[in-house]
Write an enzyme that holds these catalytic residues in place. Sequence first.
Site, PDB file in Angstrom:
ATOM      1  N   ASP A 104       0.849  -1.189   0.000  1.00 21.72           N
ATOM      2  CA  ASP A 104       0.000   0.000   0.000  1.00 21.72           C
ATOM      3  C   ASP A 104       0.883   1.237   0.000  1.00 21.72           C
ATOM      4  O   ASP A 104       1.293   1.733   1.054  1.00 21.72           O
ATOM      5  CB  ASP A 104      -0.917  -0.026   1.228  1.00 21.72           C
ATOM      6  CG  ASP A 104      -2.034   0.994   1.139  1.00 21.72           C
ATOM      7  OD1 ASP A 104      -2.036   1.800   0.189  1.00 21.72           O
ATOM      8  OD2 ASP A 104      -2.906   0.996   2.026  1.00 21.72           O
ATOM      9  N   GLY A 105       1.188   1.722  -1.192  1.00 20.74           N
ATOM     10  CA  GLY A 105       2.069   2.880  -1.321  1.00 20.74           C
ATOM     11  C   GLY A 105       1.393   4.088  -1.938  1.00 20.74           C
ATOM     12  O   GLY A 105       1.899   5.197  -1.864  1.00 20.74           O
ATOM     13  N   LYS A 106       0.235   3.862  -2.602  1.00 19.16           N
ATOM     14  CA  LYS A 106      -0.509   4.931  -3.284  1.00 19.16           C
ATOM     15  C   LYS A 106       0.423   5.787  -4.135  1.00 19.16           C
ATOM     16  O   LYS A 106       0.384   7.019  -4.108  1.00 19.16           O
ATOM     17  CB  LYS A 106      -1.283   5.782  -2.275  1.00 19.16           C
ATOM     18  CG  LYS A 106      -2.318   4.966  -1.494  1.00 19.16           C
ATOM     19  CD  LYS A 106      -3.098   5.810  -0.516  1.00 19.16           C
ATOM     20  CE  LYS A 106      -4.139   4.975   0.210  1.00 19.16           C
ATOM     21  NZ  LYS A 106      -3.552   3.948   1.104  1.00 19.16           N
ATOM     22  N   ARG A 107       1.269   5.134  -4.909  1.00 17.86           N
ATOM     23  CA  ARG A 107       2.250   5.838  -5.729  1.00 17.86           C
ATOM     24  C   ARG A 107       1.565   6.610  -6.851  1.00 17.86           C
ATOM     25  O   ARG A 107       0.536   6.194  -7.383  1.00 17.86           O
ATOM     26  CB  ARG A 107       3.277   4.852  -6.288  1.00 17.86           C
ATOM     27  CG  ARG A 107       4.141   4.187  -5.196  1.00 17.86           C
ATOM     28  CD  ARG A 107       4.817   5.215  -4.324  1.00 17.86           C
ATOM     29  NE  ARG A 107       5.812   4.635  -3.438  1.00 17.86           N
ATOM     30  CZ  ARG A 107       5.846   4.801  -2.133  1.00 17.86           C
ATOM     31  NH1 ARG A 107       4.903   5.525  -1.549  1.00 17.86           N
ATOM     32  NH2 ARG A 107       6.800   4.278  -1.397  1.00 17.86           N
TER      33      ARG A 107
END
Length: 306
Positions: A104-107
């Site tokens: 879960d990095g929401k890059r």
Amino acid sequence: MGFDRLIKAIEEKQNPTVAGLDPKLQFIPEYIKQASFEKYGNTLEGAADALLTFNKGLIDALYDIVPAVKPQCAYYEMYGWQGMRALAETIAYAKSKGLFVMTDGKRNDIGTTMTAYATAHLGETDINGEMVPAFDGDALTVNGYLGSDGVNPLLDICKADDKGIFVLVKTSNPSSGELQDRLLDGVPVYEAMGKMCEGWGEDNRGKFGYSAVGAVVGATYPEQLAHLRKALPHTFFLVPGYGAQGGGAKDVAGAFDENGRGAIINSSRGIMCAYQKGDYDETEYALAARNEAIRMREDIMGALKK
């Protein structure tokens, strides 16, 4: 192809849930922190060691129950490069237990920069001709609001390496509607983003009909969740907001298709911190997490059967 590996794991364990691994020191039992800080002092190294020990205990207790785990990058980045090493070791340990790992990095970026993110979290890095995985997650959360420039660099890696992405569509936070509910040519922005996910994934669908381009859709908006399930027949959902954020089993039921597929429901603090709420000694944190994961599975599966 698509999310076939994840769907198979869900069906094998009869459990459409994912355990979020979002550790910080406040969540970790004192005896673990004490041991780590005795070894390394009050340092980032000590904090990272405590995170990893905590995570391994959770994984050992959960791997035969849940099909997947979801580490949130921010909780590791806050402890510096030592924390990021703990993230890499957590991912490797989870995969050694057969778990599907969603990073879960929401890059969110474009062009070669997004390619670098994709390589780091899903692909392999070229080291003088040797291809080496960096973090080696199975899926990555992505902010798609830069449009196709921020998503296209991920698609080739998804197809070549059997990986997936989850694009933010209708998020679970209270202020999500400030932008996502606005109308764009008479359609809510979140629905327009969902339709883009359908398009991005149309060349990479698996045998269950779902593509490698999934969507993050919050449990805290059950009506929109159910509407999007019908509107996006090839888009697999990652559903946050169950438990600590207020979503319940009835709220998430609309995320699933007529075959009971199409979504996986996340719980982070509810599982990690279960020992803080029940009649448990802190040394039983893993047992408490296991019991909560079982309770969550039964809660959601019960709602689906109804």
